[in-house]
Design an enzyme around this catalytic site. Sequence first.
Site, short mmCIF file in Angstrom:
data_model
loop_
_atom_site.label_atom_id
_atom_site.label_comp_id
_atom_site.label_asym_id
_atom_site.label_seq_id
_atom_site.Cartn_x
_atom_site.Cartn_y
_atom_site.Cartn_z
CE1 TYR A 94 24.75 70.28 -20.53
CE2 TYR A 94 27.19 70.35 -20.57
CZ TYR A 94 25.91 71.08 -20.40
OH TYR A 94 26.07 72.29 -20.23
N GLY A 99 39.69 67.30 -22.36
CA GLY A 99 38.76 66.77 -21.06
C GLY A 99 38.80 67.48 -19.95
CD GLN A 112 42.13 40.71 -0.37
OE1 GLN A 112 42.27 41.11 -1.32
NE2 GLN A 112 43.20 39.83 -0.13
CB ILE A 113 35.91 40.60 3.20
CG1 ILE A 113 36.63 41.56 4.09
CG2 ILE A 113 35.02 39.64 3.82
CD1 ILE A 113 35.63 42.78 4.72
N GLY A 163 36.90 36.85 -0.93
CA GLY A 163 37.94 35.99 -1.42
C GLY A 163 37.69 35.94 -2.94
CD GLU A 186 29.99 63.69 -15.36
OE1 GLU A 186 30.67 63.82 -16.01
OE2 GLU A 186 29.24 62.82 -15.22
N GLY A 187 34.97 65.06 -13.98
CA GLY A 187 36.01 65.67 -13.16
C GLY A 187 36.83 64.84 -12.60
#
Length: 388
Positions: free
Chosen positions: A122, A130, A336-337, A339, A363-364
């Site tokens: 599409y 845009g 982050q967990i 590391g 898509e927006g």
Amino acid sequence: MDFNLSKEHLELQAKAKEFTETVLFPHEMECEENDGISRETHQKIIDATLAWGFNAPNHSKEDGGQGFSIFEQTILNEQLGKATGAIWDALWYPSYPMRFATQAQKEEYLIPTCQGKRRDAYAITEADAGSDPTQCMTRADKVEGGWKINGEKWFVTIGDIADYILVHAHVDGDSTKPTVFFVEKNLPGVELKRTPLYTHHFAFKHPEYIFNDVIVGEDKVLGEIGQGYDMTKDWFVEARLGIAARCVGGAIRAAEEANKFAAERIQFGQPINNFQAIEFMLADMGVEIMAAKSMLYRLSWEIDQTGDRKLNHAKAAALKLYCSEMVGRVCDKAVQILGGRGYMREQAVERLWRDTRVDRIWEGTSEIQRVIISGQIKKRGLDIYTGW
């Protein structure tokens, strides 16, 4: 009110989970290392999709699809969203507006696409158009026996593997006459401009195409002249629901990976999930997913019950906004967990963190969703979002 999933929905959920983990997961690192999947891998997934009965879930069985409801599509997409590299896009959803095709168009395009024999892309976005499709410069001018299309389209997702493109153009260059045309990729004048590289390693590409005096027949108009934007908005509703569902799935996988790591990672003589800094992050992730999934399931069910296109468009904007921003927060915490390990591309959390960044754009954008939401509040009042 009974919010429990039915036996059939639970079976679909389990089947979709098994499909994702056994058919898609094994190809994640191939996609990551090669910035895409091979033709052989793609064909394997096509064959598996047909065998599992997941081809064209969004179209009727009469047209070769599975005839899934919106809620059933949500259950499927949630599981597919756990796969990195957008390998879920190997499972095809023929564009929603093709349900408005003539019978001849269905036989030429929609039915073989549902059957996995063809693939559509599409094309809406342009260099200067845009969020505002009225700025499209691609135009279609009447010529003897058909139409002449000129213009350029960007971000034509899966345009590399599609064999035809649904092109959003303005008849006579008039923005009040947006119209969608079927355009075969092999027609004279259809030119591949370039294939940009992006942050994520997507299973397929997002090329740019030029349409230079491309001639198509009278029979290549999808729907009616001037109906293009309405059909595109319908496509946006379906696409935004799919994004929201996959965001929930991606967030769940990221949270599960982080939770497992935190339970097994020993530092200072104990698992790191014993430390409040980590357990509070996991708690926040769980709550965010719970809220997003509740919203997703409720709205998907509601859309199945109503044919109000404007209301569905308004609520899909809120859903897409929340879920796309939620998955970014969850994936960031997951990285982050883990590391240093969380920053390694071999880790699913790192790939999900990178993959899902685009969900706040395509898509927006999040900003466009807020424009839609605020506009609806002005027209209908807050009750549209708070009066459930």
